[in-house]
Design an enzyme around this catalytic site. Structure first.
Site, PDB file in Angstrom:
ATOM      1  N   HIS A 186       7.081  -7.843   2.155  1.00 42.06           N
ATOM      2  CA  HIS A 186       8.459  -7.201   2.535  1.00 42.06           C
ATOM      3  C   HIS A 186       8.373  -7.449   3.909  1.00 42.06           C
ATOM      4  O   HIS A 186       7.232  -7.529   4.703  1.00 42.06           O
ATOM      5  CB  HIS A 186       8.677  -6.208   1.996  1.00 42.06           C
ATOM      6  CG  HIS A 186       8.061  -4.962   2.548  1.00 42.06           C
ATOM      7  ND1 HIS A 186       8.059  -4.431   3.885  1.00 42.06           N
ATOM      8  CD2 HIS A 186       6.769  -4.163   1.981  1.00 42.06           C
ATOM      9  CE1 HIS A 186       7.291  -3.359   3.855  1.00 42.06           C
ATOM     10  NE2 HIS A 186       6.382  -3.263   2.937  1.00 42.06           N
ATOM     11  N   CYS A 201       0.904  -3.082   1.024  1.00 39.30           N
ATOM     12  CA  CYS A 201       1.861  -4.316   1.001  1.00 39.30           C
ATOM     13  C   CYS A 201       1.811  -5.181   1.865  1.00 39.30           C
ATOM     14  O   CYS A 201       0.599  -5.106   2.803  1.00 39.30           O
ATOM     15  CB  CYS A 201       3.468  -3.666   1.346  1.00 39.30           C
ATOM     16  SG  CYS A 201       4.236  -2.548  -0.014  1.00 39.30           S
TER      17      CYS A 201
END
Length: 231
Positions: A186, A201
Site C-alpha cells: 500500500h 506491510c
C-alpha cells in the site's frame, strides 16, 4: 495495516505506520535543534555520497547538506551527524541503484509462476515480473522493522481495498493489496528510506502503489525473500 473490517477477520500482522522511532546518536533532544560540529564515523562516506569535499572533517556546509538529507528521509536526530543510520540509508541507496534493470539476477524470485510480485527485503526493492520478463520496477519499498518483519515465502494476493483504513492505527492505507494476513502492498506519504520501517506491510510511493494496483489481481503470486537490514 490493521484488521480487515470488511472480512471480519483479525489481522495477523501489522503494516500501518506509526511515528518513526528516534535513533540515538550522540545528541540529547535539546541538541537536536542545532547543527553538530562533530565529524561522524562515516564522515568521508557521507561526504562522498553527497558530492562534498572528502576530507573527513565536519564543516558548516557538510552539516547543512547532511541535515537536508536527514530531513528529507525522516532520519532523527536531524543534527547533521554522519552516523550509522544516515550512512546505512545512503549505502542502501547505492546498492539499490547498482541493481539496475535486472533485479532478479540471482534468480531467487520464481520464474515459473507467470505474473508475480517480488520483494527483496535485503535490498528493499520490489518488482513485477512475468516469467523472466520484467514488467515493472524495480522500485524502492519500505518493509517491516525489527520485531515486525514482513514475512517471507510464497504468498497470493487475496483481498484488495483501494481506500482501506487501518482500524488498529486509524491511518489510511491507499491501494491496499493483502497477501499475508494483514500484510499488504500500500502507499504511504513517507520517504521509502524513512527508518526504521513499517509494521509489516510493504510500503510504496503512491505512483508505484497505483501501478501495482493496475498490474495485480486476486490470486496473483507474491514472493518475499531476504532479510531487511537491521532486523
Amino acid at each position: 495495516m490493521g484488521d480487515i473490517r470488511r472480512r471480519g477477520a483479525v489481522a495477523l500482522g501489522v503494516g500501518a505506520l506509526v511515528a518513526p522511532l528516534a535513533i540515538a546518536v550522540t545528541a540529547t533532544p535539546a541538541q537536536a535543534a542545532s547543527c553538530t560540529t562533530k565529524a561522524g564515523p562515516y564522515q568521508k562516506q557521507v561526504e562522498r555520497f553527497l558530492g562534498r569535499t572528502v576530507d573527513g572533517k565536519q564543516s558548516s556546509g557538510d552539516c547543512s547538506a547532511i541535515r537536508s538529507f536527514q530531513n528529507k528521509h525522516g532520519i532523527t536526530p536531524n543534527i547533521g551527524y554522519a552516523g550509522p543510520v544516515t550512512w546505512g540509508v545512503m549505502d542502501l541507496m547505492n546498492r539499490q541503484k547498482a541493481v539496475g534493470k535486472n533485479p532478479n539476477k540471482d534468480g531467487k524470485c520464481p520464474v515459473n509462476k507467470g505474473r508475480i510480485a517480488c520483494v527483496n527485503l535485503t535490498l528493499q526493492l520490489s518488482w513485477v515480473q512475468d516469467g523472466k520478463k520484467l514488467v515493472y520496477g524495480p522500485v524502492p519499498v519500505r518493509t517491516g522493522r525489527d520485531k515486525y518483519g514482513t514475512r517471507t515465502g510464497l504468498k497470493k494476493v487475496y483481498w484488495r481495498d483501494i481506500d482501506h483504513v487501518s482500524s488498529l492505527y486509524d491511518v489510511p492505507m491507499p491501494y491496499s493489496q493483502f497477501f499475508d494476513g494483514g500484510q499488504a502492498f500500500h502507499s504511504v506519504g513517507l520517504s521509502m528510506w524513512n527508518p526504521p520501517g513499517s509494521h509489516g506491510c510493504v510500503n510504496m510511493t503512491t505512483k508505484d502503489a497505483k501501478k501495482y494496483w493496475s498490474l495485480l489481481k486476486n490470486g496473483d503470486d507474491v514472493f518475499v525473500y531476504g532479510r531487511k537490514p537491521g532486523t
